[in-house]
Design a protein around this motif. Structure first.
Motif, PDB file in Angstrom:
ATOM      1  N   GLY A 100       0.776  -1.239   0.000  1.00 56.62           N
ATOM      2  CA  GLY A 100       0.000   0.000   0.000  1.00 56.62           C
ATOM      3  C   GLY A 100       0.802   1.282   0.000  1.00 56.62           C
ATOM      4  N   PHE A 101       2.022   1.238   0.534  1.00 50.26           N
ATOM      5  CA  PHE A 101       2.823   2.459   0.586  1.00 50.26           C
ATOM      6  C   PHE A 101       3.928   2.472  -0.461  1.00 50.26           C
ATOM      7  CE2 PHE A 101       1.156   2.139   4.965  1.00 50.26           C
ATOM      8  CZ  PHE A 101       0.427   3.308   4.973  1.00 50.26           C
ATOM      9  N   LEU A 102       3.988   1.450  -1.282  1.00 49.00           N
ATOM     10  CA  LEU A 102       5.010   1.350  -2.316  1.00 49.00           C
ATOM     11  C   LEU A 102       4.913   2.528  -3.288  1.00 49.00           C
ATOM     12  CD1 LEU A 102       7.264  -0.510  -3.379  1.00 49.00           C
ATOM     13  CD2 LEU A 102       5.546  -1.623  -4.790  1.00 49.00           C
ATOM     14  N   ASP A 103       3.704   2.843  -3.722  1.00 50.04           N
ATOM     15  CA  ASP A 103       3.521   3.956  -4.647  1.00 50.04           C
ATOM     16  C   ASP A 103       3.829   5.292  -3.983  1.00 50.04           C
ATOM     17  OD1 ASP A 103       1.174   3.505  -3.105  1.00 50.04           O
ATOM     18  OD2 ASP A 103      -0.026   4.674  -4.508  1.00 50.04           O
ATOM     19  N   ASP A 104       3.431   5.445  -2.711  1.00 49.44           N
ATOM     20  CA  ASP A 104       3.711   6.682  -1.982  1.00 49.44           C
ATOM     21  C   ASP A 104       5.224   6.908  -1.916  1.00 49.44           C
ATOM     22  OD1 ASP A 104       1.123   5.557  -1.171  1.00 49.44           O
ATOM     23  OD2 ASP A 104       0.992   7.260   0.166  1.00 49.44           O
ATOM     24  N   ALA A 105       5.968   5.851  -1.586  1.00 51.60           N
ATOM     25  CA  ALA A 105       7.431   5.947  -1.499  1.00 51.60           C
ATOM     26  C   ALA A 105       8.027   6.294  -2.864  1.00 51.60           C
ATOM     27  CB  ALA A 105       8.015   4.640  -0.970  1.00 51.60           C
ATOM     28  N   GLY A 106       7.481   5.719  -3.931  1.00 53.14           N
ATOM     29  CA  GLY A 106       7.964   6.027  -5.272  1.00 53.14           C
ATOM     30  C   GLY A 106       7.743   7.471  -5.659  1.00 53.14           C
ATOM     31  N   VAL A 107       6.588   8.007  -5.315  1.00 57.27           N
ATOM     32  CA  VAL A 107       6.271   9.402  -5.631  1.00 57.27           C
ATOM     33  C   VAL A 107       7.164  10.342  -4.813  1.00 57.27           C
ATOM     34  CG1 VAL A 107       4.477  11.186  -5.440  1.00 57.27           C
ATOM     35  CG2 VAL A 107       3.931   8.965  -6.444  1.00 57.27           C
ATOM     36  N   VAL A 108       7.349  10.052  -3.525  1.00 56.82           N
ATOM     37  CA  VAL A 108       8.212  10.893  -2.677  1.00 56.82           C
ATOM     38  C   VAL A 108       9.657  10.840  -3.190  1.00 56.82           C
ATOM     39  CG1 VAL A 108       9.199  11.171  -0.363  1.00 56.82           C
ATOM     40  CG2 VAL A 108       6.745  10.785  -0.631  1.00 56.82           C
ATOM     41  N   ALA A 109      10.146   9.644  -3.515  1.00 60.69           N
ATOM     42  CA  ALA A 109      11.524   9.505  -4.017  1.00 60.69           C
ATOM     43  C   ALA A 109      11.723  10.300  -5.306  1.00 60.69           C
ATOM     44  CB  ALA A 109      11.854   8.033  -4.235  1.00 60.69           C
ATOM     45  N   LEU A 110      10.767  10.214  -6.208  1.00 57.55           N
ATOM     46  CA  LEU A 110      10.871  10.966  -7.458  1.00 57.55           C
ATOM     47  C   LEU A 110      10.841  12.466  -7.188  1.00 57.55           C
ATOM     48  CD1 LEU A 110      11.002  11.002 -10.546  1.00 57.55           C
ATOM     49  CD2 LEU A 110       8.501  10.983 -10.546  1.00 57.55           C
ATOM     50  N   CYS A 111       9.963  12.900  -6.323  1.00 57.14           N
ATOM     51  CA  CYS A 111       9.888  14.318  -5.971  1.00 57.14           C
ATOM     52  C   CYS A 111      11.222  14.795  -5.399  1.00 57.14           C
ATOM     53  CB  CYS A 111       8.759  14.554  -4.967  1.00 57.14           C
ATOM     54  SG  CYS A 111       8.675  16.269  -4.410  1.00 57.14           S
ATOM     55  N   LEU A 112      11.793  14.017  -4.493  1.00 53.91           N
ATOM     56  CA  LEU A 112      13.078  14.390  -3.902  1.00 53.91           C
ATOM     57  C   LEU A 112      14.151  14.523  -4.972  1.00 53.91           C
ATOM     58  CD1 LEU A 112      13.026  12.220  -0.672  1.00 53.91           C
ATOM     59  CD2 LEU A 112      12.951  14.731  -0.793  1.00 53.91           C
ATOM     60  N   LYS A 113      14.122  13.638  -5.943  1.00 54.26           N
ATOM     61  CA  LYS A 113      15.089  13.690  -7.039  1.00 54.26           C
ATOM     62  C   LYS A 113      14.901  14.974  -7.854  1.00 54.26           C
ATOM     63  CE  LYS A 113      16.481  10.908 -11.027  1.00 54.26           C
ATOM     64  NZ  LYS A 113      16.175   9.711 -11.801  1.00 54.26           N
ATOM     65  N   LEU A 114      13.647  15.348  -8.093  1.00 56.97           N
ATOM     66  CA  LEU A 114      13.346  16.529  -8.903  1.00 56.97           C
ATOM     67  C   LEU A 114      13.669  17.846  -8.206  1.00 56.97           C
ATOM     68  CD1 LEU A 114       9.920  15.429 -10.432  1.00 56.97           C
ATOM     69  CD2 LEU A 114      12.144  15.482 -11.572  1.00 56.97           C
ATOM     70  N   VAL A 115      13.482  17.898  -6.884  1.00 51.76           N
ATOM     71  CA  VAL A 115      13.672  19.161  -6.156  1.00 51.76           C
ATOM     72  C   VAL A 115      14.910  19.131  -5.257  1.00 51.76           C
ATOM     73  CG1 VAL A 115      11.190  19.668  -6.213  1.00 51.76           C
ATOM     74  CG2 VAL A 115      12.173  18.572  -4.190  1.00 51.76           C
ATOM     75  N   GLU A 116      15.785  18.165  -5.494  1.00 52.98           N
ATOM     76  CA  GLU A 116      16.954  17.978  -4.627  1.00 52.98           C
ATOM     77  C   GLU A 116      17.770  19.259  -4.444  1.00 52.98           C
ATOM     78  OE1 GLU A 116      20.641  14.858  -4.115  1.00 52.98           O
ATOM     79  OE2 GLU A 116      19.793  15.136  -6.117  1.00 52.98           O
ATOM     80  N   SER A 117      18.098  19.940  -5.537  1.00 55.50           N
ATOM     81  CA  SER A 117      18.927  21.142  -5.408  1.00 55.50           C
ATOM     82  C   SER A 117      18.183  22.246  -4.652  1.00 55.50           C
ATOM     83  CB  SER A 117      19.406  21.636  -6.772  1.00 55.50           C
ATOM     84  OG  SER A 117      18.335  22.036  -7.575  1.00 55.50           O
ATOM     85  N   ASP A 118      16.877  22.366  -4.878  1.00 51.56           N
ATOM     86  CA  ASP A 118      16.095  23.379  -4.154  1.00 51.56           C
ATOM     87  C   ASP A 118      16.028  23.051  -2.658  1.00 51.56           C
ATOM     88  OD1 ASP A 118      15.428  25.074  -6.338  1.00 51.56           O
ATOM     89  OD2 ASP A 118      13.882  23.663  -6.957  1.00 51.56           O
ATOM     90  N   LEU A 119      15.902  21.780  -2.322  1.00 50.16           N
ATOM     91  CA  LEU A 119      15.876  21.382  -0.907  1.00 50.16           C
ATOM     92  C   LEU A 119      17.229  21.623  -0.242  1.00 50.16           C
ATOM     93  CD1 LEU A 119      13.765  18.112  -0.574  1.00 50.16           C
ATOM     94  CD2 LEU A 119      13.386  20.272   0.587  1.00 50.16           C
ATOM     95  N   HIS A 120      18.319  21.326  -0.944  1.00 46.78           N
ATOM     96  CA  HIS A 120      19.654  21.587  -0.395  1.00 46.78           C
ATOM     97  C   HIS A 120      19.857  23.081  -0.157  1.00 46.78           C
ATOM     98  CE1 HIS A 120      21.241  17.580  -0.443  1.00 46.78           C
ATOM     99  NE2 HIS A 120      21.039  17.427  -1.741  1.00 46.78           N
TER     100      HIS A 120
END
Length: 139
Positions: A100-120
């Motif tokens: 049930g949380f596999l998709d949630d983790a995938g979406v969060v991981a992708l988001c982190l990849k996309l906004v990594e520089s902004d988060l840093h």
């Protein structure tokens, strides 16, 4: 075939990001505790706990106007990912034990990849801001 692929994650994140508006930020910030509890209780999402706290911190500073050095697209992506986590009836319903949380983790991981520089960049700003606040208190 994978149960939930990066392509699925991209489609889900894009769909949520496209719908995000400023009012959604307020709703997310109000639901922060519930989302963080959900993350802590999930094996698949638990590893993203610190990142999700940072995402919420950035959204809060954006919302209150103290941090604006970030494109709306990144704010919308973070909000979209968190809205996705908040929804129990998403691509793979959270009620399905073990998956049930596999998709949630995938979406969060992708988001982190996309906004990594902004988060840093935000984390560095926050560290400087907090350091300046502590030195002002010491004076």
């Amino acid at each position: 075939m994978a149960l939930f692929s990066q392509k699925n994650a991209q489609e889900q994140l894009d769909a949520e990001t496209a719908k995000v508006n400023r009012a959604d930020l307020e709703t997310l910030l109000e639901r922060q505790r519930a989302i963080e509890e959900k993350v802590k209780g999930s094996g698949k999402l638990k590893r993203f706990s610190a990142d999700i706290k940072l995402m919420f911190s950035m959204l809060r500073d954006y919302w209150n106007g103290s941090y604006r050095d970030i494109p709306w697209k990144s704010i919308a992506a973070v909000a979209g990912a968190l809205i996705y986590v908040m929804n129990p009836l998403d691509f793979i319903p959270d009620l399905i034990i073990g998956f049930g949380f596999l998709d949630d983790a995938g979406v969060v991981a992708l988001c982190l990849k996309l906004v990594e520089s902004d988060l840093h960049k935000y984390a560095a700003w926050k560290e400087i801001k907090e350091g300046a606040g502590q030195s002002a208190q010491a004076d």
